[in-house]
Design a protein around this motif. Structure first.
Motif, PDB file in Angstrom:
ATOM      1  N   ASP A 126     -24.669 -23.739 -35.696  1.00 43.69           N
ATOM      2  CA  ASP A 126     -25.160 -22.432 -36.143  1.00 43.69           C
ATOM      3  C   ASP A 126     -25.627 -22.437 -37.590  1.00 43.69           C
ATOM      4  O   ASP A 126     -26.690 -21.909 -37.901  1.00 43.69           O
ATOM      5  N   ASP A 127     -24.808 -23.008 -38.472  1.00 43.58           N
ATOM      6  CA  ASP A 127     -25.065 -22.863 -39.914  1.00 43.58           C
ATOM      7  C   ASP A 127     -25.100 -24.200 -40.641  1.00 43.58           C
ATOM      8  O   ASP A 127     -25.212 -24.233 -41.861  1.00 43.58           O
ATOM      9  N   ASP A 128     -24.970 -25.293 -39.878  1.00 43.51           N
ATOM     10  CA  ASP A 128     -24.970 -26.639 -40.468  1.00 43.51           C
ATOM     11  C   ASP A 128     -23.821 -26.847 -41.451  1.00 43.51           C
ATOM     12  O   ASP A 128     -23.892 -27.756 -42.300  1.00 43.51           O
ATOM     13  N   ASN A 129     -22.796 -26.032 -41.381  1.00 41.70           N
ATOM     14  CA  ASN A 129     -21.606 -26.320 -42.199  1.00 41.70           C
ATOM     15  C   ASN A 129     -21.023 -27.659 -41.764  1.00 41.70           C
ATOM     16  O   ASN A 129     -21.050 -28.017 -40.587  1.00 41.70           O
TER      17      ASN A 129
ATOM     18  N   GLU B 286     -19.050 -31.344 -29.173  1.00 45.02           N
ATOM     19  CA  GLU B 286     -18.012 -30.344 -28.991  1.00 45.02           C
ATOM     20  C   GLU B 286     -18.405 -29.409 -27.839  1.00 45.02           C
ATOM     21  O   GLU B 286     -19.547 -29.409 -27.399  1.00 45.02           O
ATOM     22  N   PRO B 287     -17.466 -28.586 -27.388  1.00 47.46           N
ATOM     23  CA  PRO B 287     -17.795 -27.657 -26.309  1.00 47.46           C
ATOM     24  C   PRO B 287     -18.623 -26.463 -26.756  1.00 47.46           C
ATOM     25  O   PRO B 287     -19.224 -25.790 -25.909  1.00 47.46           O
ATOM     26  N   GLY B 288     -18.682 -26.202 -28.058  1.00 42.54           N
ATOM     27  CA  GLY B 288     -19.404 -25.035 -28.542  1.00 42.54           C
ATOM     28  C   GLY B 288     -20.180 -25.312 -29.812  1.00 42.54           C
ATOM     29  O   GLY B 288     -20.395 -26.459 -30.193  1.00 42.54           O
ATOM     30  N   ARG B 289     -20.604 -24.238 -30.451  1.00 41.49           N
ATOM     31  CA  ARG B 289     -21.476 -24.359 -31.625  1.00 41.49           C
ATOM     32  C   ARG B 289     -20.741 -24.733 -32.902  1.00 41.49           C
ATOM     33  O   ARG B 289     -21.366 -25.231 -33.849  1.00 41.49           O
ATOM     34  N   ASN B 290     -19.466 -24.455 -32.973  1.00 42.26           N
ATOM     35  CA  ASN B 290     -18.725 -24.675 -34.210  1.00 42.26           C
ATOM     36  C   ASN B 290     -17.656 -25.749 -34.052  1.00 42.26           C
ATOM     37  O   ASN B 290     -17.065 -25.917 -32.994  1.00 42.26           O
ATOM     38  N   CYS B 291     -17.429 -26.448 -35.158  1.00 37.84           N
ATOM     39  CA  CYS B 291     -16.447 -27.522 -35.179  1.00 37.84           C
ATOM     40  C   CYS B 291     -15.038 -26.984 -34.931  1.00 37.84           C
ATOM     41  O   CYS B 291     -14.741 -25.838 -35.255  1.00 37.84           O
ATOM     42  N   GLY B 292     -14.218 -27.843 -34.389  1.00 41.09           N
ATOM     43  CA  GLY B 292     -12.820 -27.485 -34.188  1.00 41.09           C
ATOM     44  C   GLY B 292     -12.413 -27.321 -32.746  1.00 41.09           C
ATOM     45  O   GLY B 292     -11.240 -27.063 -32.452  1.00 41.09           O
TER      46      GLY B 292
ATOM     47  N   PHE C  20     -18.965 -39.983 -47.399  1.00 42.38           N
ATOM     48  CA  PHE C  20     -19.711 -39.890 -46.143  1.00 42.38           C
ATOM     49  C   PHE C  20     -20.448 -38.550 -46.093  1.00 42.38           C
ATOM     50  O   PHE C  20     -19.948 -37.538 -46.579  1.00 42.38           O
ATOM     51  N   THR C  21     -21.621 -38.567 -45.453  1.00 45.12           N
ATOM     52  CA  THR C  21     -22.406 -37.354 -45.276  1.00 45.12           C
ATOM     53  C   THR C  21     -22.925 -37.287 -43.852  1.00 45.12           C
ATOM     54  O   THR C  21     -23.588 -38.218 -43.394  1.00 45.12           O
ATOM     55  N   ILE C  22     -22.621 -36.190 -43.164  1.00 44.06           N
ATOM     56  CA  ILE C  22     -23.126 -35.983 -41.810  1.00 44.06           C
ATOM     57  C   ILE C  22     -24.326 -35.044 -41.884  1.00 44.06           C
ATOM     58  O   ILE C  22     -24.346 -34.090 -42.675  1.00 44.06           O
ATOM     59  N   SER C  23     -25.323 -35.325 -41.071  1.00 40.82           N
ATOM     60  CA  SER C  23     -26.505 -34.469 -41.019  1.00 40.82           C
ATOM     61  C   SER C  23     -27.077 -34.520 -39.608  1.00 40.82           C
ATOM     62  O   SER C  23     -26.708 -35.388 -38.810  1.00 40.82           O
ATOM     63  N   ARG C  24     -27.965 -33.572 -39.308  1.00 43.36           N
ATOM     64  CA  ARG C  24     -28.534 -33.521 -37.968  1.00 43.36           C
ATOM     65  C   ARG C  24     -30.015 -33.220 -38.034  1.00 43.36           C
ATOM     66  O   ARG C  24     -30.485 -32.531 -38.943  1.00 43.36           O
ATOM     67  N   ASP C  25     -30.743 -33.735 -37.060  1.00 40.36           N
ATOM     68  CA  ASP C  25     -32.168 -33.443 -36.890  1.00 40.36           C
ATOM     69  C   ASP C  25     -32.349 -33.023 -35.444  1.00 40.36           C
ATOM     70  O   ASP C  25     -32.478 -33.874 -34.549  1.00 40.36           O
TER      71      ASP C  25
ATOM     72  N   TYR D 172     -27.489 -26.580 -29.782  1.00 45.95           N
ATOM     73  CA  TYR D 172     -26.530 -25.610 -29.259  1.00 45.95           C
ATOM     74  C   TYR D 172     -25.073 -26.011 -29.505  1.00 45.95           C
ATOM     75  O   TYR D 172     -24.164 -25.238 -29.183  1.00 45.95           O
ATOM     76  N   TYR D 173     -24.860 -27.215 -30.061  1.00 39.00           N
ATOM     77  CA  TYR D 173     -23.501 -27.741 -30.122  1.00 39.00           C
ATOM     78  C   TYR D 173     -23.166 -28.359 -31.472  1.00 39.00           C
ATOM     79  O   TYR D 173     -24.022 -28.966 -32.128  1.00 39.00           O
ATOM     80  N   ALA D 174     -21.907 -28.220 -31.845  1.00 37.35           N
ATOM     81  CA  ALA D 174     -21.379 -28.970 -32.978  1.00 37.35           C
ATOM     82  C   ALA D 174     -21.203 -30.429 -32.568  1.00 37.35           C
ATOM     83  O   ALA D 174     -20.882 -30.725 -31.414  1.00 37.35           O
ATOM     84  N   ILE D 175     -21.396 -31.322 -33.530  1.00 36.61           N
ATOM     85  CA  ILE D 175     -21.291 -32.756 -33.272  1.00 36.61           C
ATOM     86  C   ILE D 175     -20.328 -33.389 -34.269  1.00 36.61           C
ATOM     87  O   ILE D 175     -20.350 -33.058 -35.456  1.00 36.61           O
ATOM     88  N   ASP D 176     -19.508 -34.281 -33.755  1.00 32.82           N
ATOM     89  CA  ASP D 176     -18.524 -34.990 -34.563  1.00 32.82           C
ATOM     90  C   ASP D 176     -18.828 -36.484 -34.625  1.00 32.82           C
ATOM     91  O   ASP D 176     -19.443 -37.042 -33.714  1.00 32.82           O
ATOM     92  N   TRP D 177     -18.330 -37.094 -35.660  1.00 38.32           N
ATOM     93  CA  TRP D 177     -18.134 -38.539 -35.698  1.00 38.32           C
ATOM     94  C   TRP D 177     -16.628 -38.770 -35.785  1.00 38.32           C
ATOM     95  O   TRP D 177     -15.942 -38.127 -36.591  1.00 38.32           O
ATOM     96  N   PHE D 178     -16.129 -39.682 -34.963  1.00 40.71           N
ATOM     97  CA  PHE D 178     -14.750 -40.117 -35.111  1.00 40.71           C
ATOM     98  C   PHE D 178     -14.719 -41.645 -35.053  1.00 40.71           C
ATOM     99  O   PHE D 178     -15.700 -42.285 -34.672  1.00 40.71           O
TER     100      PHE D 178
END
Length: 120
Positions: free
Chosen positions: A53-56, A98-104, A67-72, A30-36
Protein backbone atom coordinates in the motif's frame (compact mmCIF):
# COMPACT_ATOMS: atom_id res chain seq x y z
CA UNK A 1 2.03 -18.42 -7.38
CA UNK A 2 5.77 -18.51 -7.95
CA UNK A 3 8.64 -16.58 -6.44
CA UNK A 4 12.22 -17.12 -7.53
CA UNK A 5 15.21 -15.55 -5.83
CA UNK A 6 18.38 -14.76 -7.78
CA UNK A 7 21.64 -12.98 -7.28
CA UNK A 8 23.40 -14.84 -4.52
CA UNK A 9 27.07 -15.62 -4.62
CA UNK A 10 30.39 -15.40 -2.83
CA UNK A 11 31.48 -12.01 -1.57
CA UNK A 12 34.15 -10.77 0.80
CA UNK A 13 33.17 -9.24 4.10
CA UNK A 14 32.37 -5.59 3.57
CA UNK A 15 31.15 -6.22 0.04
CA UNK A 16 27.73 -5.91 -1.53
CA UNK A 17 25.21 -8.06 -3.36
CA UNK A 18 21.80 -7.31 -4.82
CA UNK A 19 19.24 -10.08 -4.74
CA UNK A 20 16.24 -10.13 -7.05
CA UNK A 21 12.91 -11.86 -6.57
CA UNK A 22 10.85 -12.50 -9.67
CA UNK A 23 7.18 -13.00 -8.91
CA UNK A 24 4.61 -14.60 -11.17
CA UNK A 25 1.10 -15.98 -10.97
CA UNK A 26 -0.27 -13.06 -8.97
CA UNK A 27 -0.40 -9.28 -9.02
CA UNK A 28 2.68 -8.15 -7.11
CA UNK A 29 1.33 -4.76 -6.10
CA UNK A 30 -1.49 -6.35 -4.10
CA UNK A 31 0.82 -8.01 -1.57
CA UNK A 32 3.54 -7.32 0.94
CA UNK A 33 6.78 -9.15 0.18
CA UNK A 34 9.42 -10.44 2.57
CA UNK A 35 12.97 -11.62 2.40
CA UNK A 36 13.99 -14.21 4.96
CA UNK A 37 17.11 -16.32 5.36
CA UNK A 38 18.17 -19.61 6.83
CA UNK A 39 21.67 -20.71 7.68
CA UNK A 40 22.60 -24.33 8.46
CA UNK A 41 21.69 -25.23 12.01
CA UNK A 42 19.92 -21.92 12.60
CA UNK A 43 16.32 -20.87 12.72
CA UNK A 44 14.72 -19.04 9.85
CA UNK A 45 15.14 -15.28 10.24
CA UNK A 46 13.00 -12.59 8.71
CA UNK A 47 15.29 -10.01 7.14
CA UNK A 48 13.10 -7.37 5.51
CA UNK A 49 9.57 -6.66 4.38
CA UNK A 50 7.90 -4.09 2.16
CA UNK A 51 4.22 -3.16 2.17
CA UNK A 52 2.25 -2.90 -1.04
CA UNK A 53 0.00 0.00 0.00
CA UNK A 54 2.56 2.58 1.11
CA UNK A 55 5.95 0.95 0.44
CA UNK A 56 6.79 1.12 4.13
CA UNK A 57 9.73 -1.11 4.91
CA UNK A 58 10.74 -3.11 7.95
CA UNK A 59 14.08 -4.66 8.81
CA UNK A 60 15.57 -7.07 11.28
CA UNK A 61 17.82 -5.34 13.79
CA UNK A 62 20.73 -7.40 12.52
CA UNK A 63 20.54 -5.87 9.02
CA UNK A 64 19.08 -2.42 9.58
CA UNK A 65 21.21 0.25 8.00
CA UNK A 66 22.96 -2.25 5.73
CA UNK A 67 20.14 -3.86 3.73
CA UNK A 68 17.51 -2.13 1.61
CA UNK A 69 14.35 -3.73 0.25
CA UNK A 70 12.57 -2.22 -2.74
CA UNK A 71 9.96 -3.23 -5.29
CA UNK A 72 9.18 -2.60 -8.94
CA UNK A 73 5.60 -3.61 -9.55
CA UNK A 74 5.93 -2.95 -13.28
CA UNK A 75 8.49 -5.75 -13.63
CA UNK A 76 7.12 -7.95 -10.82
CA UNK A 77 10.45 -7.75 -9.06
CA UNK A 78 11.47 -7.18 -5.46
CA UNK A 79 15.08 -6.40 -4.63
CA UNK A 80 17.27 -6.75 -1.57
CA UNK A 81 20.37 -4.57 -1.70
CA UNK A 82 22.88 -5.90 0.81
CA UNK A 83 25.83 -3.68 1.72
CA UNK A 84 28.65 -4.08 4.22
CA UNK A 85 28.07 -7.82 4.33
CA UNK A 86 29.31 -9.76 7.31
CA UNK A 87 30.17 -13.46 7.65
CA UNK A 88 27.08 -13.91 9.81
CA UNK A 89 24.92 -12.83 6.84
CA UNK A 90 25.79 -16.06 5.03
CA UNK A 91 22.63 -18.09 4.43
CA UNK A 92 20.14 -19.16 1.83
CA UNK A 93 17.91 -16.17 1.12
CA UNK A 94 14.28 -16.58 0.14
CA UNK A 95 11.58 -14.17 -0.94
CA UNK A 96 8.04 -14.74 0.25
CA UNK A 97 4.59 -13.36 -0.38
CA UNK A 98 2.40 -12.36 2.52
CA UNK A 99 -1.34 -13.03 2.58
CA UNK A 100 -2.20 -9.33 2.41
CA UNK A 101 -0.99 -5.85 1.58
CA UNK A 102 0.85 -5.13 4.81
CA UNK A 103 3.78 -6.79 6.50
CA UNK A 104 3.27 -8.92 9.56
CA UNK A 105 0.92 -11.58 8.24
CA UNK A 106 3.49 -14.30 7.78
CA UNK A 107 4.68 -16.15 4.71
CA UNK A 108 1.94 -17.47 2.48
CA UNK A 109 4.18 -18.55 -0.39
CA UNK A 110 7.90 -18.77 -1.03
CA UNK A 111 10.13 -20.33 -3.63
CA UNK A 112 13.62 -21.60 -4.00
CA UNK A 113 16.27 -19.51 -2.36
CA UNK A 114 19.64 -18.21 -3.40
CA UNK A 115 22.87 -18.91 -1.52
CA UNK A 116 24.86 -16.02 -0.09
CA UNK A 117 28.36 -16.80 1.15
CA UNK A 118 30.51 -14.18 2.87
CA UNK A 119 34.22 -14.78 3.35
CA UNK A 120 36.06 -13.11 6.20
Amino acid sequence: VQLQAYGGGLVQAGGSLRLSCIASGFTLDYYAIDWFRQAPGKEREGVACINSDDDNTYYAVSVKGRFTISRDNDTNTVYLQMDNLKPEDAAVYYCAREPGRNCGGGYAYWGQGTQVTVSS
